[in-house]
Design a protein around this motif. Structure first.
Motif, short mmCIF file in Angstrom:
data_model
loop_
_atom_site.label_atom_id
_atom_site.label_comp_id
_atom_site.label_asym_id
_atom_site.label_seq_id
_atom_site.Cartn_x
_atom_site.Cartn_y
_atom_site.Cartn_z
N ASP A 159 36.31 63.26 16.40
CA ASP A 159 35.10 62.34 16.78
C ASP A 159 34.81 61.60 15.72
OD1 ASP A 159 35.37 63.64 19.15
OD2 ASP A 159 33.87 65.10 18.80
N MET A 160 34.76 62.26 14.38
CA MET A 160 34.12 61.24 13.32
C MET A 160 34.99 60.28 13.05
SD MET A 160 32.46 64.45 11.11
CE MET A 160 31.50 63.45 10.00
N LEU A 161 36.39 60.19 13.21
CA LEU A 161 37.12 59.28 12.79
C LEU A 161 37.65 58.31 13.85
CD1 LEU A 161 39.65 61.34 10.48
CD2 LEU A 161 38.34 59.37 10.09
N ARG A 162 36.76 58.19 15.00
CA ARG A 162 37.14 57.40 16.28
C ARG A 162 37.10 55.91 15.73
NH1 ARG A 162 39.75 59.53 20.56
NH2 ARG A 162 38.68 61.49 20.79
N HIS A 163 36.16 55.51 14.69
CA HIS A 163 36.29 54.23 14.39
C HIS A 163 37.42 53.62 13.70
CE1 HIS A 163 35.29 56.35 10.65
NE2 HIS A 163 35.47 55.20 9.95
N ALA A 164 38.11 54.60 12.91
CA ALA A 164 39.18 54.29 12.17
C ALA A 164 40.57 54.85 12.95
CB ALA A 164 39.33 55.11 10.99
N VAL A 165 40.61 55.87 13.77
CA VAL A 165 41.57 56.21 14.64
C VAL A 165 41.27 56.27 16.07
CG1 VAL A 165 43.35 57.96 14.93
CG2 VAL A 165 42.47 57.63 12.69
N PRO A 166 41.11 55.16 16.75
CA PRO A 166 40.40 55.27 18.27
C PRO A 166 41.19 56.14 19.05
CG PRO A 166 40.82 52.78 17.44
CD PRO A 166 41.49 53.82 16.26
N THR A 167 42.53 56.17 19.09
CA THR A 167 43.21 57.14 19.80
C THR A 167 42.89 58.66 19.80
OG1 THR A 167 45.14 57.25 18.59
CG2 THR A 167 45.06 55.36 20.22
N GLY A 168 42.47 58.99 18.45
CA GLY A 168 42.13 60.46 18.10
C GLY A 168 43.57 61.18 17.74
N ASP A 169 44.60 60.23 17.57
CA ASP A 169 45.86 60.92 17.21
C ASP A 169 45.91 62.10 16.21
OD1 ASP A 169 48.71 61.29 16.98
OD2 ASP A 169 48.83 59.62 15.53
N MET A 170 45.97 63.46 16.57
CA MET A 170 46.05 64.42 15.81
C MET A 170 46.97 64.34 14.51
SD MET A 170 43.81 67.01 16.45
CE MET A 170 43.18 67.54 17.88
N ALA A 171 48.12 63.63 14.60
CA ALA A 171 48.99 63.58 13.58
C ALA A 171 48.30 62.77 12.41
CB ALA A 171 50.47 62.80 14.23
N GLU A 172 47.48 61.59 12.87
CA GLU A 172 47.05 60.66 11.80
C GLU A 172 45.85 61.73 11.20
OE1 GLU A 172 45.75 57.58 9.74
OE2 GLU A 172 47.71 57.91 10.58
N ILE A 173 45.01 62.17 11.98
CA ILE A 173 43.93 63.02 11.42
C ILE A 173 44.49 63.98 10.42
CG2 ILE A 173 42.09 64.69 12.05
CD1 ILE A 173 41.69 62.89 14.65
N ILE A 174 45.46 64.72 10.92
CA ILE A 174 46.05 65.90 10.03
C ILE A 174 46.44 65.36 8.64
CG2 ILE A 174 47.62 67.74 9.82
CD1 ILE A 174 47.09 68.46 12.57
N ASP A 175 47.29 64.27 8.88
CA ASP A 175 47.96 63.46 7.67
C ASP A 175 46.71 63.28 6.68
OD1 ASP A 175 50.14 62.24 6.25
OD2 ASP A 175 48.88 60.10 6.54
N ARG A 176 45.62 62.44 7.11
CA ARG A 176 44.66 62.05 6.39
C ARG A 176 43.98 63.42 5.61
NH1 ARG A 176 40.68 57.45 8.09
NH2 ARG A 176 42.49 55.83 8.50
N ALA A 177 43.86 64.50 6.46
CA ALA A 177 43.33 65.79 5.92
C ALA A 177 43.97 66.24 4.81
CB ALA A 177 43.11 67.00 6.88
N LEU A 178 45.49 66.25 5.06
CA LEU A 178 46.33 66.83 3.99
C LEU A 178 46.33 65.87 2.62
CD1 LEU A 178 49.39 68.08 6.11
CD2 LEU A 178 47.76 69.47 4.89
N THR A 179 46.20 64.45 2.85
CA THR A 179 46.15 63.82 1.98
C THR A 179 45.08 63.84 0.84
OG1 THR A 179 47.46 62.08 3.15
CG2 THR A 179 46.03 61.19 1.28
N VAL A 180 43.87 64.31 1.52
CA VAL A 180 42.65 64.65 0.59
C VAL A 180 42.63 66.17 -0.08
CG1 VAL A 180 40.08 65.17 0.73
CG2 VAL A 180 40.99 63.24 2.34
N LEU A 181 43.08 66.96 0.69
CA LEU A 181 43.55 68.13 0.21
C LEU A 181 44.48 68.23 -1.04
CD1 LEU A 181 43.37 71.43 0.33
CD2 LEU A 181 45.42 71.32 1.99
N LEU A 182 45.65 67.38 -0.73
CA LEU A 182 46.56 67.32 -2.05
C LEU A 182 45.89 66.62 -3.31
CD1 LEU A 182 49.80 66.41 0.08
CD2 LEU A 182 49.23 68.57 -1.05
N GLU A 183 45.10 65.53 -3.02
CA GLU A 183 44.59 64.92 -4.11
C GLU A 183 43.82 65.89 -4.84
OE1 GLU A 183 42.67 61.53 -2.28
OE2 GLU A 183 44.66 60.31 -2.25
N ASP A 184 42.92 66.71 -4.02
CA ASP A 184 41.88 67.68 -4.67
C ASP A 184 42.70 68.79 -5.36
OD1 ASP A 184 39.30 68.70 -5.00
OD2 ASP A 184 39.81 70.40 -3.45
#
Length: 178
Positions: free
Chosen positions: A28-53
């Motif tokens: 829901d919070m990423l609908r502006h960037a990922v309008p389809t709500g694609d889970m693969a894209e959301i998980i990829d973004r989350a993993l990118t942030v986690l790996l950077e941290d």
């Protein structure tokens, strides 16, 4: 994980209700960037942030590294710039090479290994450090120092059940005037 195509995989796992709610909230919070709500894209973004941290915590990765103050001679500590360079050079994998020429390549429980052990004055430099999985780091320590002698508890003398020297976690006693 099951490969579907050269660059696509199917990943299945069971998640808690709390994790599902987090995914829905991220969707829901990423609908502006990922309008389809694609889970693969959301998980990829989350993993990118986690790996950077994790990279920032593990080897002080930063976009603007500060100048190092250096380390004291004979210190076991490796400066952040050394840890970053070793991690990048070894691709975040164990760099142990067997007599057969095969490299370990493990990414689990990777530690910074001193090629010249600290106990004999080895310095923590990019040239004298490599990544090792815990098993190969312990193996090389045994080759150099010898196998620790077990006690009645089955552990080595001075080593606790986590494989850490007991002195490292011994509580400091405050000296009280009497």
């Amino acid at each position: 994980m099951a490969p579907l195509a050269p660059d696509r995989y199917q990943i299945r796992f069971t998640a808690s209700a709390e994790t599902c709610e987090k995914l829905r909230l991220a969707q829901d919070m990423l609908r502006h960037a990922v309008p389809t709500g694609d889970m693969a894209e959301i998980i990829d973004r989350a993993l990118t942030v986690l790996l950077e941290d994790l990279a920032r915590k593990k080897f002080a990765k930063t976009g603007r590294p500060r100048a190092s103050r250096g380390t004291a001679p004979g210190s076991r500590y490796a400066a952040a710039r050394v840890r970053r360079a070793v991690w990048i050079r070894d691709h975040g994998r164990c760099a142990y090479v067997a007599k057969s020429g095969r490299r370990c390549n493990s990414r689990s429980f990777v530690e910074f290994h001193h090629l010249d052990p600290c106990g004999v004055g080895g310095e923590a430099t990019v040239e004298t450090m490599e990544l090792r999985c815990r098993a190969h780091n312990n193996y090389e320590a045994e080759l150099f120092y010898g196998r620790p002698q077990p006690t009645r508890s089955g552990r080595s003398a001075g080593i606790n059940r986590h494989g850490v020297a007991k002195e490292e976690f011994a509580p400091r006693r405050a000296s009280h005037p009497r």
